[in-house]
Design an enzyme around this catalytic site. Structure first.
Site, PDB file in Angstrom:
ATOM      1  N   ASP A  78       9.187   2.580   1.675  1.00 50.23           N
ATOM      2  CA  ASP A  78       8.042   3.385   2.100  1.00 50.23           C
ATOM      3  C   ASP A  78       7.870   3.154   3.596  1.00 50.23           C
ATOM      4  OD1 ASP A  78       5.555   4.328   2.833  1.00 50.23           O
ATOM      5  OD2 ASP A  78       4.490   3.520   1.096  1.00 50.23           O
TER       6      ASP A  78
ATOM      7  N   PHE B 125       0.845  -1.198   0.000  1.00 47.33           N
ATOM      8  CA  PHE B 125       0.000   0.000   0.000  1.00 47.33           C
ATOM      9  C   PHE B 125       0.874   1.239   0.000  1.00 47.33           C
ATOM     10  CE2 PHE B 125      -2.271   3.486   2.115  1.00 47.33           C
ATOM     11  CZ  PHE B 125      -3.392   3.575   1.310  1.00 47.33           C
TER      12      PHE B 125
ATOM     13  N   LYS C 206       2.626   9.944   8.216  1.00 46.65           N
ATOM     14  CA  LYS C 206       1.966   9.575   9.471  1.00 46.65           C
ATOM     15  C   LYS C 206       2.695  10.126  10.706  1.00 46.65           C
ATOM     16  CE  LYS C 206      -0.917   6.023   7.660  1.00 46.65           C
ATOM     17  NZ  LYS C 206      -0.652   5.151   6.530  1.00 46.65           N
TER      18      LYS C 206
HETATM   19  C1  LIG Z   1      -0.850   5.455   5.101  1.00 48.01           C
HETATM   20  C2  LIG Z   1       0.182   5.028   4.134  1.00 48.01           C
HETATM   21  C3  LIG Z   1       0.418   5.744   2.944  1.00 48.01           C
HETATM   22  C4  LIG Z   1      -0.435   6.905   2.518  1.00 48.01           C
HETATM   23  O1  LIG Z   1      -0.332   8.010   3.371  1.00 48.01           O
HETATM   24  P1  LIG Z   1      -1.396   9.193   3.229  1.00 48.01           P
HETATM   25  O2  LIG Z   1      -0.905  10.225   4.203  1.00 48.01           O
HETATM   26  O3  LIG Z   1      -2.732   8.613   3.606  1.00 48.01           O
HETATM   27  O4  LIG Z   1      -1.373   9.655   1.837  1.00 48.01           O
HETATM   28  C5  LIG Z   1       1.457   5.333   2.122  1.00 48.01           C
HETATM   29  N1  LIG Z   1       2.220   4.279   2.444  1.00 48.01           N
HETATM   30  C6  LIG Z   1       2.026   3.569   3.576  1.00 48.01           C
HETATM   31  C7  LIG Z   1       2.926   2.424   3.881  1.00 48.01           C
HETATM   32  C8  LIG Z   1       0.989   3.908   4.446  1.00 48.01           C
HETATM   33  O5  LIG Z   1       0.778   3.175   5.552  1.00 48.01           O
END
Ligand SMILES: *Cc1c(COP(=O)(O)O)cnc(C)c1O
Length: 396
Positions: A219, A134, A248
């Site tokens: 990521d 994701f 986050k």
């Molecule tokens: C939450 C998340 C995203 C997206 O972040 P947003 O601030 O909602 O755009 C991308 N990568 C990972 C691994 C995430 O957990």
């Protein structure tokens, strides 16, 4: 306070929300419009790393709002410089670009890799990503994600994101061709159900990408900023990626994210990348407050100890209720269920009285736990006490 049922129709419906409204937050607790208290193990999806309304963030926001909110990204400001310097001093990366969301930071990573491919790899543009990964909800980051069904949702996709299988090096190697420029992954797949990439896999991936001249992008939007008991999750495997994204936790609840890269990869030129709010001092001042808290002596060691405490408690629950077990690292963990009763347990936990419990089920057969990094052991024990009877009854 009454729940404003009539106003709900004015919002676009993008999630099935329960008819309650939160009006106050205090550490690990949320309070709704009736005054009911909820123990929060979601924390805005691993966002509020210091809990709700922590003094450090309130003070940083108030002090910065008193002096300078937004001079524009065309000028330097002190908090952005300070946060960038802190991030580069405590990571293997040399340069930072600030953004507002995880998806936006990942878009930046994708653009940086594609530019690198154009300059150094004969126009290579493909980025190998992973099934069940994701990376966000923009068109490119949805295309990079491996959520089943997302390939058709807003078709056509952005091309160039072939999918490999996590912890399967051969599946990565088989996808590499002359058009490949990078491999991108989460060190722990969060939305995919808290699935860790093994340290051996991460090391082998670093070796393979270096050997083939490819960039390695991590990521760490969910796993970074202390969530796993180290500042960044890739540090557990002792590897140095080329590019990392943060989101986050870096803002502790306010919109802030970052794209970090090693010097050799930094090929953006003026005009390639930007954004109206990027690196504004109001948000980066919060980032400084958050990072300084995480870097205080003993903080990350305590996160690891709290993670071990939660791990033990979840394992005991699994044994008592004959569940398959638990997994995760630090304070990003999942309890595996016997059936797809996760959503029913989430609803029942929230509706408990007098104290509710907020949990999340990214997949129907598991529950995810991502409390504040400074949660007390007593609150972890309280969560277990609230959850225990539900596991015996709900959906059984
Ligand atoms: C939450 C998340 C995203 C997206 O972040 P947003 O601030 O909602 O755009 C991308 N990568 C990972 C691994 C995430 O957990």
């Amino acid at each position: 306070m009454e729940f404003p049922h009539a106003q709900v129709a004015s919002l676009m419906r993008i999630a099935p929300r329960p008819p309650l409204m939160f009006v106050r937050g205090e550490g690990s607790w949320l309070i709704d419009q009736t005054g009911k208290r909820y123990l929060d193990f979601i924390q805005g999806w691993a966002v509020n790393c210091l809990g709700h309304n922590p003094p450090a963030i309130r003070q940083a926001l108030a002090a910065q709002a008193d002096t300078l909110i937004n001079p524009s990204p065309a000028f330097y400001n002190a908090p952005a410089l300070q946060l960038a310097a802190l991030l580069t001093a405590h990571s293997c990366f040399n340069r930072v670009f600030f953004a507002n969301t995880g998806a936006e930071a990942n878009e930046g990573a994708i653009k940086l890799a594609r530019k690198y491919g154009r300059l150094h790899r004969g126009g290579a543009y493909k980025i190998i990503t992973f099934e069940h990964g994701f990376h966000g909800r923009t068109l490119a980051t949805m295309s990079a994600s491996g959520k089943p069904g997302w390939d058709r949702l807003f078709a056509p996709q952005v091309p160039g994101f072939p999918k490999a299988r996590l912890n399967d090096l051969d599946s990565v190697a088989a996808l590499i061709d002359a058009e490949t420029v990078a491999v991108m992954l989460e060190p722990i797949q969060g939305e995919g159900g808290v699935l860790p990439a093994s340290a051996e896999f991460l090391r082998a991936l670093r070796h393979l990408t270096t050997e083939r001249g490819l960039l390695l992008i991590v990521d760490e939007v969910q796993t970074g900023m202390g969530r796993t008991g180290r500042l960044f999750a890739h540090q557990h495997a002792d590897i140095a990626p080329d590019i990392m994204t943060l989101g986050k936790g870096i803002g502790g609840g306010v919109p802030l994210s970052a794209l970090l890269a090693q010097e050799s990869v930094c090929c953006f030129e003026p005009g390639d990348q930007g954004g109206t709010y990027n690196g504004n001092p109001l948000m980066t001042a919060v980032g400084v407050a958050v990072l300084e808290t995480l870097l205080a002596p003993g903080f990350l060691a305590e996160v690891a100890a709290l993670g071990a405490h939660l791990e033990m408690a979840l394992n005991a629950l699994a044994q008592r209720h004959q569940l398959p077990g638990e997994r995760g690292v630090g304070l990003l963990r999942a309890l595996l269920l016997d059936t797809d009763r996760g959503p029913a347990i989430v609803d029942a936990a929230r509706d408990l009285g007098p104290t509710g419990l907020l949990l999340n089920a990214p997949r129907p057969n598991l529950l995810r736990f991502m409390p504040a990094l400074n949660i007390g052991r007593d609150d972890i024990d309280w969560m277990i006490e609230l959850l225990d009877p539900l596991l015996a009854t709900v959906g059984r």
